[in-house]
Design an enzyme around this catalytic site. Structure first.
Site, PDB file in Angstrom:
ATOM      1  N   LYS A   1       0.827  -1.208   0.000  1.00  0.00           N
ATOM      2  CA  LYS A   1       0.000   0.000   0.000  1.00  0.00           C
ATOM      3  C   LYS A   1       0.858   1.252   0.000  1.00  0.00           C
ATOM      4  CE  LYS A   1      -4.307  -1.304   2.192  1.00  0.00           C
ATOM      5  NZ  LYS A   1      -4.522  -1.908   0.876  1.00  0.00           N
TER       6      LYS A   1
ATOM      7  N   GLU B   1      -4.642   7.945   7.655  1.00  0.00           N
ATOM      8  CA  GLU B   1      -5.406   8.688   6.652  1.00  0.00           C
ATOM      9  C   GLU B   1      -6.594   9.410   7.284  1.00  0.00           C
ATOM     10  OE1 GLU B   1      -6.780   5.907   3.774  1.00  0.00           O
ATOM     11  OE2 GLU B   1      -4.853   5.775   2.740  1.00  0.00           O
TER      12      GLU B   1
ATOM     13  N   HIS C   1     -15.998  -6.582   3.823  1.00  0.00           N
ATOM     14  CA  HIS C   1     -15.030  -6.369   2.754  1.00  0.00           C
ATOM     15  C   HIS C   1     -15.129  -7.403   1.640  1.00  0.00           C
ATOM     16  CE1 HIS C   1     -13.450  -3.299   5.294  1.00  0.00           C
ATOM     17  NE2 HIS C   1     -13.323  -4.167   6.258  1.00  0.00           N
TER      18      HIS C   1
ATOM     19  N   ARG D   1      -4.992  -7.748 -11.748  1.00  0.00           N
ATOM     20  CA  ARG D   1      -5.602  -8.990 -12.256  1.00  0.00           C
ATOM     21  C   ARG D   1      -6.939  -8.642 -12.889  1.00  0.00           C
ATOM     22  NH1 ARG D   1      -6.963  -8.491  -6.837  1.00  0.00           N
ATOM     23  NH2 ARG D   1      -9.220  -8.476  -6.513  1.00  0.00           N
TER      24      ARG D   1
END
Ligand code: MV4
Length: 658
Positions: A116, A200, A235, A292
């Protein structure tokens, strides 16, 4: 172009890739594990190679076995699908070293997007918008605390090596930051062996909007517009759609161009997805890039009329992109649902078993079904329990949602529990259909989406009873000339006993001279008729209503499909004493619902526990399942230690109710 490719995957995506390869006249090689020996993708491929045991780590994740299968069959290229090795740079490299074409991005691009914080550094340089925050290497708690104050609360602490929401902590105020940071680092260390975190600004009602990008090896890159995947549970994407509702064309262009910039920044080739998180006002920020072909790519194919696997094959074979940006258009609206074998009533525990009955939507000009299973196949605990993706394309969003809701209501699965009722509830929910879309939707409307399991209604009992009576009445027999099973008790009626959960209901059946039936139901008497209709359905009249229904019998379980998902009733056969399952109070052990690994024990022998108290955590099918006490009682023994593998059905904790 290749003459033969190997698909290093299974299930629906393997079938899907084979379909396009066949369309292009390319031979296909499937690989399969023990559990997949009879799987649909094996049957569809031109050739198939057994590569190992059922567990993915013994088969689909074993690089050498896949390369060896390529060698043995002369495959020239490998399509990795999604999941498994699809984002494994080492595998992509190994393909190259073996003289094979990896149908995907360069290994360096996969690596660049693997972390990340690395990804964010690259995006910052490419001027792709990032969430205001800190993703530096200095991880001292004091500095991180200062950065958090600078950003402004609420802030989100994220594990840099994390994904899928793991290792995230929302911090509302400065005095909570230090503890949250310690917790996030601890979890990151345990889960990813890397406790590096980033901080964040927390977006409170975010949307997940992703852009499909495609780059060829000649420097061209286009975006194929956006998908909105905000409707998620833990998620896991549940519903995906394209285009995103209420997307402003200028915003679409800005996001598309940012995504193309991101792809170019890492020398991308092939199909990729740039994920953004967006506020309700449309401001958007880079989240991550997936290197992908995504599960949800069919909604993009539906609105653009493109076959993205065809594009992949052409680009991997050195070809140019089939279309330029100004040749791409959005037509209509598409929505995809993921039909999963999982049990919402058991906290979405995966539901495994044989698909005794499987009636998926019929494909037509509006409907596409991507599936890797057929009726009679078994959903095993070894892999993701997705049964099918159903994709609808229609002229606008409202039409697409309405069509999807009807398809979900008509979907019939017996043998495993599915989420079809949730999918139908979502696609027909006024707020969702009205365009209220954000990642918190399912939680916010939980009451509407997971209504308490209502008791079976009269229609369900009537349909099941009529199905039962139809078993006694050969289609041609004269109702008065009953030879088998229909006993004329006192005034010429019979009774059929049903169990709806623990509730027993007796339905009295009378045969009238005119051939109709009189049913005594919980809600009163109804006159009914029943006759066979096409494809195993029953044509029924019940009072003034006329409808078709389908009943699937499995032993004494009758599953009624009459337009509102499946309702299972158990026929009470007085001679069968095994039908009364032990109630919770009788349970003397807590059993493992799936094969898995014990990752946490919350109790020890001698502990007193209350009903619902967590006892242990089992890791199975890439998910954590907390098993709780079935009733108040005492722990007599704990049979397994943390780290031990357990088979399905194993007694994990000996328990004494009371
Ligand atoms: C966020 C966020 C709010 N603010 N970042 C979840 C996992 C990973 N995809 C990133 N996620 C989020 N990052 C900030 N600054 C909320 C989420 C989030 C989420 C994002 C997209 C789709 C579904 C989600 C579900 C929960 C939280």
């Amino acid at each position: 172009m290749f003459s033969k490719i190997l698909i290093a995957n299974r299930g629906e995506i393997a079938c899907r890739v084979i379909k396009t390869a066949r369309k292009l006249g390319i031979k296909t090689v499937a690989v399969y594990s023990d559990a997949d020996a009879g799987a649909r993708h094996v049957a569809m491929a031109d050739e198939a190679v057994h590569i190992g045991g059922s567990a993915a780590r013994d088969s689909y994740l074993v690089v050498d076995k896949i390369l060896d299968a390529c060698k043995r069959t002369g495959a020239q290229a490998v399509h990795p699908g999604y999941g498994f090795l699809s984002e494994n740079a080492g595998f992509a490299e190994a393909c190259g070293k073996a003289g094979l074409v990896f149908i995907g991005p360069p290994p360096a691009a996969i690596r660049a997007m693997g972390s990340k914080s690395e990804a964010k550094k690259i995006m910052e340089k490419a001027q792709v918008p990032l969430v205001p925050g800190y993703h530096g290497d200095d991880q001292s708690p004091d500095l991180l605390a200062k950065e958090a104050v600078q950003i402004g609360f609420p802030v989100l602490i994220k594990a840099s090596a994390g994904g899928g929401g793991k290792g995230m902590r929302v911090v509302e105020a400065a005095d909570k930051f230090k503890d949250a940071l310690e917790g996030a680092k601890r979890e990151a260390k345990a889960s990813f062996a890397d406790d590096h975190v980033l901080i964040e600004k927390y977006l409170t009602r975010p949307r997940h909007i992703e852009i499909q990008v495609f780059a060829d090896g000649h420097g061209d890159c286009v975006y194929l517009f956006e998908r909105d995947c905000s409707i998620q549970r833990r998620h896991q994407k549940v519903i995906e759609e394209a285009p995103a509702p209420n997307m402003d064309p200028a915003r679409r262009k800005a996001m598309g161009e940012a995504a193309v910039a991101a792809a170019k920044a890492i020398g991308y080739v092939g199909a990729g997805t740039v994920e953004f998180i967006a506020n309700q006002d449309g401001t958007f920020y880079f989240m991550e890039m997936n290197t992908r072909l995504q599960v949800e790519h069919p909604v993009t194919e539906a609105i653009t009329g493109q076959d993205l696997v065809d594009w992949q094959l052409q680009v991997a074979a050195g070809g140019r992109l089939p279309l330029k940006q100004d040749q791409l258009r959005i037509d209509g609206h598409a929505v995809e649902v993921r039909l999963y074998a999982e049990d919402p009533a058991r906290n979405f525990l995966p539901s495994t078993g044989k698909l005794v009955h499987l009636r998926l939507p019929e494909e037509d000009a509006h409907v596409r079904v991507d599936t890797g299973v057929r009726q009679g196949d078994t959903v095993t605990p070894f892999y993701d329990p997705m049964i099918a993706k159903v994709i609808v394309h229609d002229r606008d969003r409202t039409s697409a949602m309405r069509r999807m809701a009807a398809l979900m209501a008509a979907t019939e699965v017996v043998g495993v529990t599915t989420n079809s009722v949730l999918l139908e509830a979502l696609c027909s929910h006024p707020a969702f259909v009205g365009g209220e879309v954000d990642t918190g939707f399912i939680e916010r409307y939980r009451g509407d989406l997971f209504p308490k399991a209502a008791p079976a209604d009269d229609r369900a009992f009537a349909v099941a009873t009529l199905a039962r009576v139809s078993e006694w009445t050969p289609a041609s027999a004269d109702p008065w000339d009953m030879k088998n099973g229909f006993r004329l008790l006192d005034v010429g009626h019979d009774e059929v006993r049903w169990l709806d959960g623990e509730r027993e209901v007796v339905v009295l059946v009378r045969r009238h001279r005119n051939g109709t039936l009189g049913l005594e139901l919980p809600g009163g008497s109804q006159t009914a008729t029943v006759r066979p209709a096409g494809e195993g359905a029953l044509a029924i009249t019940l009072g003034d209503d006329r409808f078709e229904a389908r009943v699937v019998r499995r032993d004494n379980d009758y599953t009624v499909f009459a337009g509102k998902g499946g309702r299972r009733l158990r026929l009470v056969d007085p001679l069968d004493v095994t039908q009364y399952e032990a109630t919770a109070a009788d349970q003397t052990a807590v059993r493992s619902p799936l094969p898995g690994k014990i990752i946490d024990l919350r109790v020890k022998a001698g502990d007193s526990v209350s009903k619902g108290q967590p006892l242990l955590v089992l890791e199975a099918m890439k998910m954590e399942h907390t098993l709780s006490a079935p009733a108040d009682g005492k722990i007599k023994s704990v049979r397994y230690a943390v780290g031990e593998q357990v088979p399905e059905g194993a007694d994990l904790v000996e328990f004494e109710a009371g």
